[in-house]
Design a protein around this motif. Structure first.
Motif, short mmCIF file in Angstrom:
data_model
loop_
_atom_site.label_atom_id
_atom_site.label_comp_id
_atom_site.label_asym_id
_atom_site.label_seq_id
_atom_site.Cartn_x
_atom_site.Cartn_y
_atom_site.Cartn_z
N CYS A 1 0.83 -1.21 0.00
CA CYS A 1 0.00 0.00 0.00
C CYS A 1 0.87 1.26 0.00
CB CYS A 1 -0.91 0.03 1.23
SG CYS A 1 -2.37 -1.00 1.07
N ASN B 1 -9.32 3.02 -0.94
CA ASN B 1 -8.82 2.50 0.33
C ASN B 1 -9.89 2.59 1.41
OD1 ASN B 1 -6.64 1.66 2.23
ND2 ASN B 1 -7.03 3.70 3.08
N ALA C 1 -12.37 -0.08 0.91
CA ALA C 1 -11.76 -1.40 1.17
C ALA C 1 -11.59 -1.62 2.68
CB ALA C 1 -10.42 -1.50 0.46
N VAL C 2 -11.19 -0.57 3.39
CA VAL C 2 -10.99 -0.71 4.83
C VAL C 2 -12.32 -1.04 5.52
CG1 VAL C 2 -10.40 0.52 6.97
CG2 VAL C 2 -8.91 0.71 4.96
N PHE D 1 -13.11 -4.54 4.98
CA PHE D 1 -12.32 -5.40 5.88
C PHE D 1 -12.91 -5.40 7.29
CE2 PHE D 1 -9.00 -5.49 9.18
CZ PHE D 1 -8.65 -6.83 9.07
N ILE E 1 -7.19 -5.36 0.70
CA ILE E 1 -7.34 -3.89 0.62
C ILE E 1 -6.43 -3.36 -0.49
CG2 ILE E 1 -6.91 -1.70 1.82
CD1 ILE E 1 -7.63 -3.17 4.46
#
Lengths: 387, 387
Positions: A305, A327, A330-331, A334, A344
């Protein structure tokens, strides 16, 4: 001199600590405005204690109910509420401590109205650094960083000519997986990921710390805040989190800022700048008790990343805004158990590959790219099955 | 802007390195005056290269001979020669890099004539800090420290109000005997004592580094240079000599100056202040290659000289001048094989016990005390038999 300040995000981690700083220096501050998201009960307590003139909440419905309970306070809601508080000329300083892209519009409102800013929101500069910094320069508005790394660099530069700077050294603890191998990181649980060894922060930023995306976003932020080329910004892993960042000058001299890992110090610095006061009893750094400081290069294979963030920053255009939005989505995926930690980066990488960047983007371009990235992320996530 | 500078002690370690800095920044400096002690051949080369208008040597006889060889240069000698060069109004800056009490009179001459000073001579401030700093303030003369520790502190304070300072942290490598036990130190040879692990310096200061008296003298110097109480000056042993010193501010933030252990950086900083230039290729500090920094408390039982220096500083009056003179005589006795390393401290301790201090000493009192201390040392040394 009494500074009149507003805090956007007053019930979050940074907002609460900022109010502790205010409590410790009662002769220096008056709270003009407060804005909060979901934690209405805490906001009500804050209103009772600090008697602001204006507040804002997330939802209109909540605002209308609050109006029945609270008298003599102007009550606003939504993005417009944040923007109105930030732009009030009564502010000497506004602390932007709301998360995500929500920080951008109040930042621009403050700049337009020549209100100085303590900026605790990374996304504003990552996504729209070119626009924000240009407008701040034109309006002679100070942007004081609240992030410990950028506060450190601000303290180290200390108004020196940036032409005297050779490079910025942005330090990071390395997060909870510094000593793990890639397969362990791939299988990390949410709980393991949220166990940061040094800093107690919100969930989103703690995940970013685990992937080193946080350092990447900080590199982009530092590029805009201090006007330094990406090739002259180095990330150094420093597990003890005592050296919060440093600046090397052209003569070979390095100035570093150190302290115990406490957000009270950078928050207070941003609020009281250019003065320094005793303020909160956060405890003194003892180098001899700390005894040892270590430094190592970041492992870009284990933490791709960080590499992606440098690449997006160097390419410029709308890439950083897209990196940030991808991001963020994606976070949260997660955190909601939908993807693995290492996915991610895969999502972000894929999105950046597909994205068509716009050079010298205007605000609409940035918002559009942010929206595009979130749509891309949703589609990508729909295709993934959690293993 | 071209700075016209004079270097007193141009053939010594600091003087030579200062000329290397000048060589690296040819557009910034012109050498106005040079003064040297014994190394006349090197001085002659320097005169040929830098074409100063005025020079000075130690002895009249040497000066008279030089006059036959060198035309178009004013040639002086002795203490008066140093004082005349330092006081010339043509100087923008004078670097005082002569050793011992010889630094005091040219320093005062520069101050009287409003010439800024780069001070590489510790004894001036240790012995007469009250007088020197008061006169400098009254004449609005800047005293820029050249010692790496004080240069570091100067860079960390960076013109901030000293009321914002909580404490100074003066670092030291700990010298060659940091890990030895007392009996090993007592039996240390001159050669072992001169093997400093980090810095290449003159013999006298290298011995002071081995006994930690050097740190003690630096504490007294820092007290006068920065106007900080002794209780707020902490010595920290840091074997890697990368952090050259630091300042803790009242808000808990610590600013430190780091760099490779090279005197070029603090010398250049003093000469170019307030600007910074690339200058000499001294190499860049790599925190990741350094990898590790350690910090520990100094052991005052093993290194009682540091304790004596604090005590002399706190008592004030003529005690620091006496401490300095006793130590200087004792160090030369050690270098000449007359006493053991640990007897340096015993001589200093004894002399301080016997000395009758004068409060708020004037220049005569300081010179008188210095002379008294040297006489005391000679008598003391006559009684000692080398074992």
């Amino acid at each position: 001199m009494l500074k009149q300040i507003s805090i956007l995000g007053s019930t979050g981690s940074i907002g609460k600590q900022a109010l502790e700083v205010v409590d410790s220096l009662p002769d220096h501050f008056r709270i003009f405005g407060l804005a909060a998201g979901a934690n209405i009960e805490l906001l009500k307590e804050q209103v009772k204690k600090y008697k602001p003139e204006i507040i804002s909440v997330k939802d209109e419905q909540v605002a209308l109910e609050l109006k029945k309970e609270i008298a003599n306070v102007k009550i606003l809601w939504g993005r417009e509420g944040l923007t109105e508080i930030a732009g009030c000329g009564e502010n000497n300083l506004v602390l932007i401590a709301v998360s995500g892209i929500n920080g951008l519009f109040p930042t621009l409102a403050a700049i337009n109205n020549k209100v100085d800013i303590a900026l605790a929101n990374k996304e504003t500069l990552v996504s729209a650094g070119n626009i924000v910094m240009e407008r701040a320069r034109n309006n002679n508005v100070s942007i004081l960083p609240v992030d410990s790394e950028h506060s450190a660099i601000h303290q180290c530069i200390n108004n020196k000519d940036i032409n005297q700077i050779k490079k910025l050294i942005v330090t990071g603890s390395g997060g909870p997986f510094r000593e793990k191998i890639y397969s362990e990181i791939a299988n990390a649980t949410v709980k393991e990921t949220l166990s940061h060894p040094r800093w107690s922060m919100g969930d989103k930023i703690t995940v970013d710390s685990a992937t080193l995306m946080n350092k990447g976003l900080e590199v982009i932020e530092a590029h805009w805040l201090f006007g330094i080329d990406y090739k002259d910004i180095e990330v150094v892993i420093h597990p003890q989190s005592i050296v919060h960042s440093a600046v090397e000058f052209k003569d070979g001299s390095v100035i570093a800022q150190l302290g115990i890992p406490s957000m009270h110090i950078p928050i207070q610095y941003a609020l009281t700048y250019p003065d320094r006061y005793e303020g909160l009893e956060t405890g003194s750094l003892s180098l001899t008790e700390t005894a040892r400081l270590d430094f190592e290069k970041p492992d870009l294979e284990k933490f791709p990343c960080l590499k992606l963030a440098y690449e997006a920053g160097i390419k410029g255009g709308t890439y950083p805004a897209v990196l940030n939005a991808l991001n963020e989505e994606a976070v949260y995926a997660f955190l909601n158990g939908k993807i693995r930690l290492t996915e991610i980066c895969k999502l972000v990488e894929k999105g950046l590959e597909v994205h068509t960047s716009i050079k010298n983007p205007n605000l609409d371009d940035i918002i559009h790219s942010d929206n595009w990235a979130r749509e891309f992320a949703k589609e990508f996530l729909n295709k993934i099955t959690v293993s």
